[in-house]
Motif scaffolding. Structure first.
Motif, PDB file in Angstrom:
ATOM      1  N   GLY A 240       0.737  -1.310   0.021  1.00 10.59           N
ATOM      2  CA  GLY A 240       0.339   0.063   0.095  1.00 10.59           C
ATOM      3  C   GLY A 240       0.759   1.292  -0.057  1.00 10.59           C
ATOM      4  O   GLY A 240       0.393   2.350   0.060  1.00 10.59           O
ATOM      5  N   ASN A 241       2.311   1.141   0.061  1.00 11.37           N
ATOM      6  CA  ASN A 241       2.874   2.195  -0.001  1.00 11.37           C
ATOM      7  C   ASN A 241       3.704   2.475  -1.248  1.00 11.37           C
ATOM      8  O   ASN A 241       4.344   1.626  -1.771  1.00 11.37           O
ATOM      9  CB  ASN A 241       4.081   2.262   1.172  1.00 11.37           C
ATOM     10  N   ALA A 242       3.635   3.719  -1.831  1.00 12.80           N
ATOM     11  CA  ALA A 242       4.303   3.771  -2.994  1.00 12.80           C
ATOM     12  C   ALA A 242       6.054   3.796  -2.689  1.00 12.80           C
ATOM     13  O   ALA A 242       6.387   4.693  -1.775  1.00 12.80           O
ATOM     14  CB  ALA A 242       3.982   5.262  -3.517  1.00 12.80           C
ATOM     15  N   VAL A 243       6.572   2.949  -3.377  1.00 15.92           N
ATOM     16  CA  VAL A 243       8.212   3.084  -3.180  1.00 15.92           C
ATOM     17  C   VAL A 243       8.894   3.576  -4.354  1.00 15.92           C
ATOM     18  O   VAL A 243      10.062   3.583  -4.404  1.00 15.92           O
ATOM     19  CB  VAL A 243       8.477   1.493  -3.073  1.00 15.92           C
ATOM     20  N   ALA A 244       8.116   3.559  -5.714  1.00 17.57           N
ATOM     21  CA  ALA A 244       9.058   3.790  -7.034  1.00 17.57           C
ATOM     22  C   ALA A 244       8.096   4.471  -7.945  1.00 17.57           C
ATOM     23  O   ALA A 244       6.900   4.193  -7.822  1.00 17.57           O
ATOM     24  CB  ALA A 244      10.016   2.657  -7.315  1.00 17.57           C
ATOM     25  N   SER A 245       8.877   5.222  -8.794  1.00 15.52           N
ATOM     26  CA  SER A 245       7.805   5.956  -9.928  1.00 15.52           C
ATOM     27  C   SER A 245       8.686   6.226 -11.163  1.00 15.52           C
ATOM     28  O   SER A 245       9.900   5.988 -10.969  1.00 15.52           O
ATOM     29  CB  SER A 245       7.160   7.123  -9.143  1.00 15.52           C
ATOM     30  N   GLY A 246       7.963   6.255 -12.068  1.00 15.13           N
ATOM     31  CA  GLY A 246       8.647   6.761 -13.430  1.00 15.13           C
ATOM     32  C   GLY A 246       7.724   7.438 -14.322  1.00 15.13           C
ATOM     33  O   GLY A 246       6.361   7.435 -14.015  1.00 15.13           O
ATOM     34  N   ALA A 247       8.235   7.995 -15.276  1.00 16.68           N
ATOM     35  CA  ALA A 247       7.486   8.812 -16.143  1.00 16.68           C
ATOM     36  C   ALA A 247       6.794   8.251 -17.228  1.00 16.68           C
ATOM     37  O   ALA A 247       7.527   7.077 -17.659  1.00 16.68           O
ATOM     38  CB  ALA A 247       8.500   9.875 -17.153  1.00 16.68           C
ATOM     39  N   LEU A 248       5.759   8.548 -17.704  1.00 18.16           N
ATOM     40  CA  LEU A 248       4.785   7.966 -18.663  1.00 18.16           C
ATOM     41  C   LEU A 248       4.835   8.672 -19.938  1.00 18.16           C
ATOM     42  O   LEU A 248       4.723  10.174 -19.880  1.00 18.16           O
ATOM     43  CB  LEU A 248       3.448   7.796 -18.167  1.00 18.16           C
ATOM     44  N   PRO A 249       4.678   8.116 -20.936  1.00 21.54           N
ATOM     45  CA  PRO A 249       4.601   8.734 -22.290  1.00 21.54           C
ATOM     46  C   PRO A 249       3.175   9.522 -22.262  1.00 21.54           C
ATOM     47  O   PRO A 249       2.315   9.092 -21.703  1.00 21.54           O
ATOM     48  CB  PRO A 249       4.545   7.703 -23.433  1.00 21.54           C
ATOM     49  N   ALA A 250       2.946  10.413 -23.201  1.00 20.56           N
ATOM     50  CA  ALA A 250       1.883  11.463 -23.436  1.00 20.56           C
ATOM     51  C   ALA A 250       0.838  10.702 -23.941  1.00 20.56           C
ATOM     52  O   ALA A 250      -0.321  10.733 -23.712  1.00 20.56           O
ATOM     53  CB  ALA A 250       2.328  12.425 -24.093  1.00 20.56           C
TER      54      ALA A 250
END
Length: 466
Positions: free
Chosen positions: A423-433
């Motif tokens: 339930g905890n956000a641990v990583a993220s990345g950019a998404l294409p448009a």
């Protein structure tokens, strides 16, 4: 514990309303079950057994992919791919063929039916029978066993193929002394709706009595519905609903309250013309929005290609390590001299093995501990949150190494793809448009996690051997 469920879709036709109600809609609904690891593949190799029309097969692959996506199949949660994009399936088919008894294949219903027809027509028993038809059950077994699917939804006419897949898997396990395969189970779809066609018989291309799902737009659907055969009762006369094809189709789309109101109107003398218009409006309320999504997908085939290739990468991350294990089991091993030659600088050129994804840890300028997930091509897919405690960062990194894409909680949030654990956000990345590219990117992250888990398991196995 997730149950892996696998469904194959033959690519030899254009989907109609009966396909949607009987197969697509229930399968899409089932894919949303959080306890199911859903695999859906377009069985385009199987299609070659039934059709030698290359243009038809090509067009059908595109239309069926667009249909399933438009109907709500989420490629971020389900694994959606083409059979022909998974070379491990055909390699596995040959490994299974080598342990499959010919007598077992002789008993396959489709082959026996073809032989019986030939004998009845006083022709050679195998006239017109291809090796593809004969070997169909082994290819189906490979489709299932390549991913060790637990359940395979089938109609009663397909139960034999699941039983044959079990027989083949058991023989392979026995021959090579280890349980490489789980035993798949047939999931009998007793409640699958069968829609009547325009003439009252089962809706089927074979009877030329179908109502198009998307082809021809709303106009084409309405024209088809207006051709539904009804009795000769005039407006004002009570209509029967028990044997009415029109009422049966309406019921497949309507709520209980809508169905009851429609039945009451028919019993009260609603004219067939008005009833057909009511049916069209009710069906169009569901299908219209899907048709818009379908047309948008068909206008961007490259986006669908990205989604399917991402699904294939995710599927191969599972099938690849299994087939490699099976190659070792049957003796298709590289000799020590070959291994040395491969490691030598002057070795002959060979196809390079794809690099696995990797995780790289680093300490940020503010002193926090972070890591990045890179794809096999070196592109950064995810950047972790900042951790004050290096042990906490290490624990999350270790979890990612074995998590796998199917078990990962990944979702698109705005312009970012976010990975959560407990339930905890641990990583993220950019998404294409672009919307289509966004879905493909999320699939790519899942595939990278699958490949990372496979590489971690392979490394652990190598250490145990050492």
């Amino acid at each position: 514990m997730h149950t892996r469920v696998l469904t194959g879709i033959t690519t030899t036709g254009t989907p109609h309303l009966g396909n949607y109600v009987g197969a697509v809609r229930p399968a899409v609904l089932a894919s949303k079950d959080p306890n199911v690891d859903a695999f859906y593949f377009m069985a385009d190799y199987h299609a070659l057994i039934k059709s030698d029309d290359a243009d038809r097969v090509e067009a059908s692959r595109l239309k069926i992919a667009a249909t399933w996506l438009a109907a709500g199949l989420d490629p971020n949660t389900a694994t959606f791919y083409r059979q022909s994009d998974i070379p491990e399936v055909t390699e596995l088919m040959w490994l299974l063929t080598c342990v499959t008894a010919k007598g077992l294949l002789n008993r396959a219903h489709a082959y026996k039916a073809a032989v019986d027809r030939n004998i009845e027509n006083q022709e050679d028993a195998d006239a017109g029978v291809t090796a593809g038809l004969y070997m169909y059950p082994v290819l189906m077994a490979a489709d299932i066993l390549a991913f060790n699917a637990n359940k395979v939804p089938v109609g009663r006419d397909q139960i034999q193929h699941i039983e044959m897949a079990r027989d083949i898997a058991q023989r392979f396990n026995h021959t090579y002394g280890r349980d490489f395969f789980v035993m798949p189970e047939a999931h009998i779809e007793e409640q699958v709706a069968t829609l009547p066609g325009l003439d009252g018989r089962k809706m089927s291309k074979s009877y030329d009595n179908t109502i198009p799902l998307f082809e021809g737009g709303a106009k084409g659907m309405r024209e088809a519905i207006m051709k539904i055969v009804t009795d000769s009762r005039l407006p004002g006369e009570p209509k029967e609903t028990d044997d009415s094809s029109l009422f049966t189709i309406f019921k497949a789309f309507a709520s209980p309250a809508e169905t009851a109101a429609f039945a009451e109107a028919l019993h009260g003398g609603l004219g067939w013309g008005d009833a057909k218009q009511a049916l069209f409006e009710r069906v169009e309320a569901d299908i219209g929005p899907m048709r818009e999504r379908y047309e948008a997908l068909m206008a961007k085939p490259d986006d669908m290609e990205d989604i399917l290739l991402a699904g294939a990468a995710k599927a191969r991350a599972i099938a690849g390590p299994l087939v490699e294990t099976l190659r070792e089991a049957v003796g298709l091993r590289r000799s020590s001299s070959a291994l040395k030659a491969a490691a030598a600088p002057a070795a002959a050129p060979s196809i390079a093995k794809a690099k696995p994804p990797r995780i790289a840890s680093f300490r940020d300028t503010d002193g926090s501990f972070r890591f990045r997930l890179f794809g096999g091509d070196g592109e950064e897919l995810l950047l972790s949150s900042a951790f004050v405690d290096p042990k906490a960062a290490g624990a999350v990194r270790q979890t990612l190494g074995t998590l796998g894409g199917a078990n990962a909680a990944i979702e698109a949030q705005g312009d970012a793809v976010v990975l959560s654990i407990d339930g905890n956000a641990v990583a993220s990345g950019a998404l294409p448009a672009d919307e289509g590219a966004r879905a493909a990117h999320v699939q790519r992250v899942r595939a990278a996690l699958d490949a990372l888990a496979a590489a971690t398991a392979e490394e652990a196995a190598a250490k145990r051997k050492a």
